[in-house]
Design a protein around this motif. Sequence first.
Motif, PDB file in Angstrom:
ATOM      1  N   LEU A  23       3.840  -3.756   2.017  1.00  0.00           N
ATOM      2  CA  LEU A  23       2.643  -2.920   2.091  1.00  0.00           C
ATOM      3  C   LEU A  23       2.944  -1.490   1.645  1.00  0.00           C
ATOM      4  N   GLU A  24       4.110  -0.985   2.026  1.00  0.00           N
ATOM      5  CA  GLU A  24       4.478   0.378   1.644  1.00  0.00           C
ATOM      6  C   GLU A  24       4.702   0.516   0.143  1.00  0.00           C
ATOM      7  N   GLN A  25       5.175  -0.552  -0.486  1.00  0.00           N
ATOM      8  CA  GLN A  25       5.401  -0.512  -1.928  1.00  0.00           C
ATOM      9  C   GLN A  25       4.100  -0.405  -2.703  1.00  0.00           C
ATOM     10  N   GLY A  26       3.035  -0.914  -2.104  1.00  0.00           N
ATOM     11  CA  GLY A  26       1.743  -0.897  -2.788  1.00  0.00           C
ATOM     12  C   GLY A  26       1.713  -1.974  -3.859  1.00  0.00           C
ATOM     13  N   GLU A  27       1.015  -1.695  -4.931  1.00  0.00           N
ATOM     14  CA  GLU A  27       0.918  -2.612  -6.061  1.00  0.00           C
ATOM     15  C   GLU A  27       0.401  -3.996  -5.654  1.00  0.00           C
ATOM     16  N   LEU A  28      -0.418  -4.056  -4.619  1.00  0.00           N
ATOM     17  CA  LEU A  28      -1.035  -5.303  -4.181  1.00  0.00           C
ATOM     18  C   LEU A  28      -2.530  -5.200  -4.425  1.00  0.00           C
ATOM     19  N   SER A  29      -3.126  -6.339  -4.624  1.00  0.00           N
ATOM     20  CA  SER A  29      -4.584  -6.320  -4.696  1.00  0.00           C
ATOM     21  C   SER A  29      -5.112  -5.986  -3.306  1.00  0.00           C
ATOM     22  N   LEU A  30      -6.333  -5.551  -3.237  1.00  0.00           N
ATOM     23  CA  LEU A  30      -6.926  -5.202  -1.949  1.00  0.00           C
ATOM     24  C   LEU A  30      -6.939  -6.406  -1.016  1.00  0.00           C
ATOM     25  N   THR A  31      -7.242  -7.570  -1.557  1.00  0.00           N
ATOM     26  CA  THR A  31      -7.277  -8.795  -0.751  1.00  0.00           C
ATOM     27  C   THR A  31      -5.894  -9.131  -0.210  1.00  0.00           C
ATOM     28  N   ASP A  32      -4.871  -9.038  -1.073  1.00  0.00           N
ATOM     29  CA  ASP A  32      -3.505  -9.330  -0.625  1.00  0.00           C
ATOM     30  C   ASP A  32      -3.043  -8.315   0.416  1.00  0.00           C
ATOM     31  N   ALA A  33      -3.375  -7.051   0.211  1.00  0.00           N
ATOM     32  CA  ALA A  33      -2.990  -6.017   1.172  1.00  0.00           C
ATOM     33  C   ALA A  33      -3.648  -6.266   2.525  1.00  0.00           C
ATOM     34  N   GLU A  34      -4.900  -6.643   2.512  1.00  0.00           N
ATOM     35  CA  GLU A  34      -5.589  -6.920   3.774  1.00  0.00           C
ATOM     36  C   GLU A  34      -4.988  -8.138   4.467  1.00  0.00           C
ATOM     37  N   ARG A  35      -4.691  -9.183   3.696  1.00  0.00           N
ATOM     38  CA  ARG A  35      -4.082 -10.397   4.266  1.00  0.00           C
ATOM     39  C   ARG A  35      -2.727 -10.060   4.883  1.00  0.00           C
TER      40      ARG A  35
END
Length: 114
Positions: free
Chosen positions: A34-46
């Motif tokens: 999560l700290e790295q970022g670069e995730l889609s919003l859906t993946d980050a929420e999951r």
Amino acid sequence: MTETTEPSDAWRSQLAAMPFEEAYRRLEDTVSRLEQGELSLTDAERLYREGMELAGRCQELLTETELRITQIGDGRASAGSPAPGLPAGDDDWEPPPPLEPDDPSLFDDDDPPF
């Protein structure tokens, strides 16, 4: 149609059987991703939801362990064993008052420090 970010029943079953060490390791991995970022919003929420459940599992296991340790200590005390460092049968014992910083006995060279 929006993709669900709710953890699956399979995930929750796996989580319920997960030992502390694995749950904690996975929580650390989740936080790192999560700290790295670069995730889609859906993946980050999951991942966030899974992380919260992992944190809850870790807390649950720590609380259970703390309770068992407390019960062991309570069982020992109720069995008549003295608290560590206290002689048996000396229930009226009270610790001495703390020494003042300028107390001359603090500087006696005759007594070893321990």
